[in-house]
Structures are given as C-alpha cells and as structure tokens.
Design a protein around this motif. Structure first.
Motif, PDB file in Angstrom:
ATOM      1  N   GLU A  64       0.838  -1.213   0.000  1.00 52.36           N
ATOM      2  CA  GLU A  64       0.000   0.000   0.000  1.00 52.36           C
ATOM      3  C   GLU A  64       0.870   1.259   0.000  1.00 52.36           C
ATOM      4  O   GLU A  64       0.573   2.235  -0.690  1.00 52.36           O
ATOM      5  CB  GLU A  64      -0.904   0.026   1.243  1.00 52.36           C
ATOM      6  CG  GLU A  64      -2.026  -0.973   1.185  1.00 52.36           C
ATOM      7  CD  GLU A  64      -2.702  -1.172   2.553  1.00 52.36           C
ATOM      8  OE1 GLU A  64      -3.757  -1.803   2.573  1.00 52.36           O
ATOM      9  OE2 GLU A  64      -2.160  -0.713   3.579  1.00 52.36           O
ATOM     10  N   TYR A  68       0.721   3.881  -3.017  1.00 52.41           N
ATOM     11  CA  TYR A  68       0.353   5.269  -2.741  1.00 52.41           C
ATOM     12  C   TYR A  68       1.254   6.215  -3.538  1.00 52.41           C
ATOM     13  O   TYR A  68       0.791   7.063  -4.283  1.00 52.41           O
ATOM     14  CB  TYR A  68       0.480   5.526  -1.239  1.00 52.41           C
ATOM     15  CG  TYR A  68       0.247   6.952  -0.810  1.00 52.41           C
ATOM     16  CD1 TYR A  68      -1.008   7.363  -0.374  1.00 52.41           C
ATOM     17  CD2 TYR A  68       1.278   7.890  -0.833  1.00 52.41           C
ATOM     18  CE1 TYR A  68      -1.229   8.678   0.020  1.00 52.41           C
ATOM     19  CE2 TYR A  68       1.062   9.204  -0.451  1.00 52.41           C
ATOM     20  CZ  TYR A  68      -0.190   9.580  -0.012  1.00 52.41           C
ATOM     21  OH  TYR A  68      -0.397  10.884   0.368  1.00 52.41           O
ATOM     22  N   ARG A 259      -3.491  13.636  -1.378  1.00 50.64           N
ATOM     23  CA  ARG A 259      -4.105  12.484  -2.036  1.00 50.64           C
ATOM     24  C   ARG A 259      -5.562  12.729  -2.427  1.00 50.64           C
ATOM     25  O   ARG A 259      -6.018  12.346  -3.509  1.00 50.64           O
ATOM     26  CB  ARG A 259      -4.037  11.265  -1.099  1.00 50.64           C
ATOM     27  CG  ARG A 259      -4.655  10.009  -1.648  1.00 50.64           C
ATOM     28  CD  ARG A 259      -4.735   8.951  -0.564  1.00 50.64           C
ATOM     29  NE  ARG A 259      -5.554   9.388   0.557  1.00 50.64           N
ATOM     30  CZ  ARG A 259      -6.832   9.038   0.731  1.00 50.64           C
ATOM     31  NH1 ARG A 259      -7.412   8.231  -0.112  1.00 50.64           N
ATOM     32  NH2 ARG A 259      -7.512   9.491   1.766  1.00 50.64           N
ATOM     33  N   LEU A 269      -6.206   5.155  -5.478  1.00 45.32           N
ATOM     34  CA  LEU A 269      -5.649   5.870  -4.316  1.00 45.32           C
ATOM     35  C   LEU A 269      -6.616   5.893  -3.131  1.00 45.32           C
ATOM     36  O   LEU A 269      -6.198   6.148  -1.997  1.00 45.32           O
ATOM     37  CB  LEU A 269      -5.329   7.320  -4.697  1.00 45.32           C
ATOM     38  CG  LEU A 269      -4.034   7.561  -5.474  1.00 45.32           C
ATOM     39  CD1 LEU A 269      -4.024   8.976  -6.051  1.00 45.32           C
ATOM     40  CD2 LEU A 269      -2.827   7.360  -4.554  1.00 45.32           C
ATOM     41  N   LEU A 272      -5.846   4.473   0.455  1.00 52.65           N
ATOM     42  CA  LEU A 272      -4.402   4.286   0.697  1.00 52.65           C
ATOM     43  C   LEU A 272      -3.880   5.438   1.552  1.00 52.65           C
ATOM     44  O   LEU A 272      -4.334   6.573   1.426  1.00 52.65           O
ATOM     45  CB  LEU A 272      -3.625   4.284  -0.628  1.00 52.65           C
ATOM     46  CG  LEU A 272      -3.874   3.129  -1.589  1.00 52.65           C
ATOM     47  CD1 LEU A 272      -2.977   3.268  -2.818  1.00 52.65           C
ATOM     48  CD2 LEU A 272      -3.617   1.794  -0.899  1.00 52.65           C
ATOM     49  N   HIS A 273      -2.924   5.139   2.401  1.00 51.28           N
ATOM     50  CA  HIS A 273      -2.239   6.209   3.122  1.00 51.28           C
ATOM     51  C   HIS A 273      -0.800   5.809   3.343  1.00 51.28           C
ATOM     52  O   HIS A 273      -0.442   4.636   3.232  1.00 51.28           O
ATOM     53  CB  HIS A 273      -2.944   6.569   4.434  1.00 51.28           C
ATOM     54  CG  HIS A 273      -3.160   5.402   5.342  1.00 51.28           C
ATOM     55  ND1 HIS A 273      -2.501   5.251   6.518  1.00 51.28           N
ATOM     56  CD2 HIS A 273      -3.958   4.320   5.220  1.00 51.28           C
ATOM     57  CE1 HIS A 273      -2.889   4.126   7.089  1.00 51.28           C
ATOM     58  NE2 HIS A 273      -3.775   3.551   6.327  1.00 51.28           N
ATOM     59  N   SER A 274       0.044   6.814   3.598  1.00 50.46           N
ATOM     60  CA  SER A 274       1.478   6.546   3.658  1.00 50.46           C
ATOM     61  C   SER A 274       2.176   7.718   4.320  1.00 50.46           C
ATOM     62  O   SER A 274       1.714   8.860   4.202  1.00 50.46           O
ATOM     63  CB  SER A 274       1.991   6.398   2.220  1.00 50.46           C
ATOM     64  OG  SER A 274       3.385   6.557   2.181  1.00 50.46           O
TER      65      SER A 274
END
Ligand SMILES: C[S@@+](CC[C@H](N)C(=O)[O-])C[C@H]1O[C@@H](n2cnc3c(N)ncnc32)[C@H](O)[C@@H]1O
Length: 284
Positions: A64, A68, A259, A269, A272-274
C-alpha cells in the motif's frame, strides 16, 4: 559520507522488490519487468516482519505504501502531460515503458550501469513487436545522478523537450543530506530556462513517520536489512525543511500533493495512506 560512495550499489535490490510489487499491482507491462530476485525479496521481507503491518489496524502494508506514491505520481504526470518523461533511479519501473508504448511519448530511464543492464534484459522479455516500437521512443542511460557531470548529462537528455517531467521515485530517501542537495541542484540546473518542466519526487519527514509510528519502524528496519545499512535512513525533519532544500537548490517553487485531490484521477488511491510525501517542484 561523500555524495557518491559504494552504498548506492546497495539500493539496487530494492528496485527488484518494487518491480515485483508493481507486477502484483497489475500495473501495465510490470509483469515483463518483474524478476525472480524481486519475488524472493518480497516473500523474504514478508517473513522478516512486513506481515505484521497486515494485522496492525491503520498501518499501511509495504504494498500500500508503494502503491500510494506510485499512483499519486502517475496522477500528477498525467495532469502535466509531458512531452518527455525521465526517471532517475528508474530501476525496473514500468512507467517509462507504458508512456512510450501507449502514449507515444519519448521516455528515458537513468540508473547505475548494473541496473541498466538488468532493465535491458527485462525489456528483452517483451514481445518482439513491442520491443521494436519501444526502441524508437525509449532510452536507457547508465549514469550516476550524484556525479558532478550529472546536471549536464540530464540537460542533454532533455534537449528539444518543451514540457519534460523528471521523476525520482523511491530514490532520495536513501541519500544523506549532502547527496540530496547535490541531486536537487543538478536537476534544478538542468531545468533552468524550461518554465514548463517539472520535477516529481517522493520525500519522507520525521513528522509524518512519527504519525504512522509502529509501521514505520517495521518498514524501516526491514529496508535496512534489504539494503544492508547499519544506520537509519535520515528523513527531512518536516515539510518546511524539504521545501527549503528545494528552494536552496534553485527551484522556484514546490507543492506537496494531497491524495484527496487526485483520487478522481486514480481511483486506486482511495483508502491508501502513507508517511511518504509526493512533491512537485519547478523552475521559472
Ligand atoms: C528503490 S529503487 C526505485 C526504483 C524505481 N524508481 C521504482 O520506484 O520502482 C532505487 C533505484 O535507484 C538507483 N540508484 C541508486 N543510487 C543511484 C545513483 N547514484 N545514480 C543513479 N541511480 C541510482 C538504484 O540502482 C535503484 O534502481
């Protein structure tokens, strides 16, 4: 550390790893570029501790985390509509192959000689007709982005382009501050006099890493094993620090992508996180 010591060679295996992830994400042409080394690293990394990210709520898995940054960069590239696409530390990315074959755009992969050879062999696995079409639009350049002559070499690779986009994906976080400054200033100098050019780079900050907490620890220690580093990767302190580094290097402006603004362009997207930040910089 000098800006170009032997440690850059250790970053190479990570390109096999990401190539395997691009293939698992079913990105166009990625299956041709994935290698058995990448598969072995992927599953080895999983056994080493990456699996824990799958059971910790709110923690991004490595897949993920990589999706991202890749999809966010894709969305911005699409919006910028480049007439040349250059990847620095290209590894086995399928993006240049996709843009050359599906959009007829001239693309350039830049990496160290050993990785360029791996990519040449990987491209040799494409069907012959695709290889023939690709040959007219795609170049492989074996260059060290930290060498003193790199800025001039990059400027040569941009000759004739009006809206070039230069991408450094998954590269800068392996460099120390001196190397990061050297890369930023080489790119800014190569882009001088090109008001429609763009530099896209993913960057890490201590602030964002602390917010994600345990996941970052697991991922960073696994990356250290993968790259055989003894010391931790040193992120920027915060966004203000990387903005200053880009402006000091000669860029006229930069922005960090949110995002939420790009999910319409890349629905993948959503969710999703990052801790990675995708940053767009330009020279006026
Ligand atoms: C993590 S991989 C990322 C590959 C690709 N951008 C992706 O996202 O799939 C980093 C790449 O940077 C390359 N690299 C490291 N140091 C470099 C240098 N000094 N000059 C050019 N490439 C370099 C490595 O060989 C490797 O292919």
């Amino acid at each position: 550390m000098t800006v170009s010591d032997g440690s850059t060679a250790r970053i190479g295996p990570t390109a096999h790893y990401t190539a395997y992830v691009w293939s698992r994400l079913r990105l166009p042409y990625a299956s041709y570029l994935a290698t058995p080394t990448g598969a072995a690293l992927y599953w080895g990394f999983f056994a080493l501790g990456e699996w824990t990210t799958r059971v910790l709520p709110g923690v991004p898995t490595m897949r993920e985390f990589l999706a991202y940054r890749h999809l966010l960069i894709d969305a911005l590239v699409e919006d910028l509509a480049p007439d040349r696409l250059v990847e620095l530390g290209a590894g086995l990315t399928p993006r240049t192959v996709e843009w050359a074959l599906d959009r007829d755009i001239a693309t350039v992969d830049i990496d160290l000689p050993a990785m360029i050879e791996v990519k040449r062999r990987a491209i040799g696995r494409l069907p012959a007709a695709m290889q023939a079409r690709l040959a007219a639009r795609h170049r492989l350049l074996a260059l060290d982005v930290l060498a003193p002559q790199f800025s001039a070499q990059l400027a040569d690779a941009l000759a004739g382009a009006q809206r070039p986009v230069i991408i450094a994906e998954g590269l800068v976080s392996y460099f120390d501050p001196a190397a990061r400054a050297s890369l930023f200033s080489a790119v800014a100098r190569a882009l001088e006099g090109r008001p429609h050019a763009a530099f896209i780079v993913d960057l890490h900050t201590a602030v964002a890493q602390n917010q994600v907490g345990p996941a970052t620890k697991v991922l960073r220690s696994a990356i250290r094993v993968l790259t055989r580093r003894r010391h931790a990767l040193g992120p920027f302190a915060d966004a203000a620090e990387y903005e200053r580094a880009l402006l000091d290097a000669g860029f006229s402006g930069c922005r960090t992508l949110d995002r939420a603004d790009w999910v319409h362009a890349r629905p993948g997207l959503a969710g999703l996180h990052s801790p990675a930040q995708v940053v767009h910089a330009w020279v006026e």
